[in-house]
Write an enzyme that holds these catalytic residues in place. Structure first.
Site, mmCIF file in Angstrom:
data_model
loop_
_atom_site.group_PDB
_atom_site.id
_atom_site.type_symbol
_atom_site.label_atom_id
_atom_site.label_comp_id
_atom_site.label_asym_id
_atom_site.label_seq_id
_atom_site.Cartn_x
_atom_site.Cartn_y
_atom_site.Cartn_z
ATOM 1 N N LYS B 35 0.844 -1.199 0.000
ATOM 2 C CA LYS B 35 0.000 0.000 0.000
ATOM 3 C C LYS B 35 0.879 1.248 0.000
ATOM 4 O O LYS B 35 1.857 1.315 0.745
ATOM 5 C CB LYS B 35 -0.884 -0.024 1.253
ATOM 6 C CG LYS B 35 -1.904 1.098 1.345
ATOM 7 C CD LYS B 35 -2.742 0.957 2.634
ATOM 8 C CE LYS B 35 -3.900 1.937 2.662
ATOM 9 N NZ LYS B 35 -4.744 1.781 3.877
ATOM 10 N N SER B 112 -9.448 1.794 2.987
ATOM 11 C CA SER B 112 -8.582 2.534 2.125
ATOM 12 C C SER B 112 -7.522 1.706 1.396
ATOM 13 O O SER B 112 -6.912 2.198 0.459
ATOM 14 C CB SER B 112 -7.864 3.608 2.942
ATOM 15 O OG SER B 112 -7.034 3.022 3.928
ATOM 16 N N SER B 136 -9.794 -0.491 7.126
ATOM 17 C CA SER B 136 -9.222 -0.324 5.789
ATOM 18 C C SER B 136 -8.609 -1.582 5.205
ATOM 19 O O SER B 136 -8.264 -1.616 4.023
ATOM 20 C CB SER B 136 -8.178 0.797 5.803
ATOM 21 O OG SER B 136 -8.817 2.059 5.861
#
Lengths: 391, 391
Positions: B35, B112, B136
């Site tokens: 990420k 996210s 997330s």
């Protein structure tokens, strides 16, 4: 960032990198900002697009236009926010924000060279490089109360720069005062092959002025009169005897086709979320047909020849924009309406390739309003000198 | 970019940099995505924000969580798109786009950690690092049909990582299959201080299941039954005897206050144009009062103690999310409604600090639906092993 403070939010917040400049030279002591469309070694180049920023990496070579100014002693102070892929006249970047218009803080700064115009108009630098494809220097110059130049097409080499529509792209310049404007332009442009004569014939684009609201014409009238006092009475000319509409469409379609050739592959590959207006314009660009492009080319060729004859060796007075900058609170629809009128005025230089300088000569409701001079091809440096004298 | 092709648009399009990994090790042969909230040396870190990307520069140090996996032989294949500043559960980044949900391409991937879930669910890598502050990792795992772990708070060190709300931030993990999930988690987590017993007591969060639509409960019922077949009948427990609402607000307010402490200065300085939902949540964060924060702390302390007692040394079955992923075409309003229900479920681990693993065990209307297990603090690796067996 080299600037410790950026109250106008004009600059991209990149980590500072050393950008060497000549210890002395004609631009010594001047602070320069560079639109984040030009590469500056040590920095990435976003072109106002988060995706281009991600793709960019740190550049190793500085665009020759910026390098020339560094070599003349100018000091680099930062890269300025540009509209997304430079495809807007508003100065509202949906990803990087809206730089503050130093001439009218409640109004849009204009774009795409928004941060450059913001930085100069807020006194954060002495001059700034911008680019002008369809008005991206002239518009912000009008809106922020600056001198702004779009040079003769191809007069200044555009290397190491994010393109938008190569046959329209030019390297432009902003400054607050005529003396600085002239000083920097002299370095950037070098010597004119075909300078203006001492007192060039003055022309006035009657059909272009006729497009303006009466209040705008009223604000510009005393300025025109003062210029006539210096150069002699202006001859009224029609710049678009067949109307502006065919020029508008030729400009939009040719620019759109080239923009799609440049950015279409990136857009189709990454499908970046484009900001308001940008997405619609690239969608328009995607579907422009070959036939439309062919017809637009013909319009451009005919117009280019006729307009160059009209200007001759004279200087044409032209409103830079339809009016002062729209308010920041205007709707997208109102901005689009303004934009469509603006393109009628801005497309003349774009289609003809002639140089245009906007001068900060008037105001309305407390906001700056510009007036432009258009000169013959290759007269750029002398046109700048004239504008510095008139502005 | 290391991937020549990114059909899911899961990755940030950064220029490829060499990321060394161990020539052999327990994760040898596995492709890892990270990420874009974690630093990887040679790359910038955007945190899903164009401004953070501009501020970032190229990082010189890799986050220790990613480094641990590289040292175990995993091969880095790219940095994945995250929601803006990780402050969303949707996976729709207004600047970098919406990665494709490999389990339900017409639905949001969740966020996210959207790109990480997208990359794994589309088979573009074997596993991916994400972060989970308020769901997330768990949300995207539910939406994309993946195993997803939120570890015990502070179990995995979060250095060289863009923070959102430090007392809630955790380093999470996605994988498609239980074997890979277990293999990677073992490296990431090391040995449990307090592993689960062989056949832990099974609990079922009755009041959380009661929040679900009957169709969702129906889709999960056979899975619960199968797990009961393995571990024995579940004891029904109430996880929120005073209702979910105080927990929801405590979670939102504490997270918001911390998020404002982390990002408020950047937001006030640069005023970045934040995407839909993100802007509203930071505005909420800006105005949370000290009194609200104080009350929320008390709620958190009481809940934490009671919930940890409820779970004890057992394993709690909990719906991961209210339902399958919303359609890509849903309105912001509908997404907000979904989100508010989701927070009721997601806040339990966040407030208590207990580890939670979502397993891809069911589906509805052709889209994946997850079920979670929550275990005692420090039982992470054994909880992952159990989930790999159950999932």
């Amino acid at each position: 960032m080299l600037l410790h403070d950026d109250p106008a939010r004009a600059f991209m917040p990149y980590p500072a990198a050393e950008v060497p400049n000549a210890p002395s030279g004609p631009l010594s002591g001047l602070a320069m900002a560079v639109k984040d469309l030009f590469d500056v070694a040590g920095y990435p180049t976003s072109g106002g697009s988060p995706h281009l920023l991600a793709l960019s990496g740190v550049k190793r070579q500085t665009a020759s236009a910026a390098q020339k100014l560094l070599d003349a002693g100018a000091r680099f102070v930062g890269k300025t926010i540009t509209d997304e892929l430079a495809f807007s006249l508003n100065g509202k970047n949906a990803h990087f924000g809206t730089p503050v218009n130093g001439g009218a803080p409640d109004r849009i700064p204009g774009g795409s060279s928004s941060g450059s115009a913001s930085a100069v108009s807020n006194g954060l630098c002495d001059f700034a490089l911008g680019s002008d494809t369809g008005g991206s220097v002239r518009g912000p110059a009008n809106h922020c109360g600056l001198f702004g130049m779009r040079p003769t097409q191809a007069r200044i080499t555009l290397d190491h720069c994010v393109a938008l529509a190569p046959s329209f792209d030019t390297c432009g310049l902003f400054a607050r005062d005529g003396a600085t404007f002239e000083r920097v332009a002299a370095v950037l442009l070098g010597t004119d092959a075909t300078p203006l004569g001492g007192t060039p014939r003055l022309l006035l684009a009657a059909d272009a002025f006729a497009m303006l609201d009466v209040e705008v014409r009223g604000a510009l009238a005393p300025v025109v009169k003062a210029i006539e006092g210096l150069l002699g009475e202006a001859s009224l000319v029609e710049v678009a005897p067949e109307g502006f509409e065919p020029l508008y469409w030729a400009h939009r379609r040719l620019q759109a086709r080239e923009a799609w050739q440049v950015h279409g592959p990136m857009i189709e590959r990454y499908r970046p979320p484009l900001g308001p207006g940008i997405a619609e314009r690239f969608e328009f660009a995607r579907v422009v047909t070959d036939q439309e492009v062919g017809e637009a080319q013909e319009v451009r060729t005919r117009f280019r020849e006729r307009f160059r004859q009209t200007v001759g060796e004279g200087v044409l007075l032209l409103p830079t924009m339809p009016d002062i900058a729209p308010l920041l609170t205007e709707t997208e629809e109102a901005l689009n309406t303004y934009r469509n009128t603006a393109i009628n005025l801005l497309c003349l230089s774009g289609l003809s390739g002639l140089p245009q300088v906007s001068m900060p000569v008037a105001s309305r409701m407390g906001a700056p309003l510009g007036l432009s001079v258009v000169g013959p091809a290759g007269s750029d440096a002398s046109l700048v000198r004239l504008a510095a004298r008139l502005g």
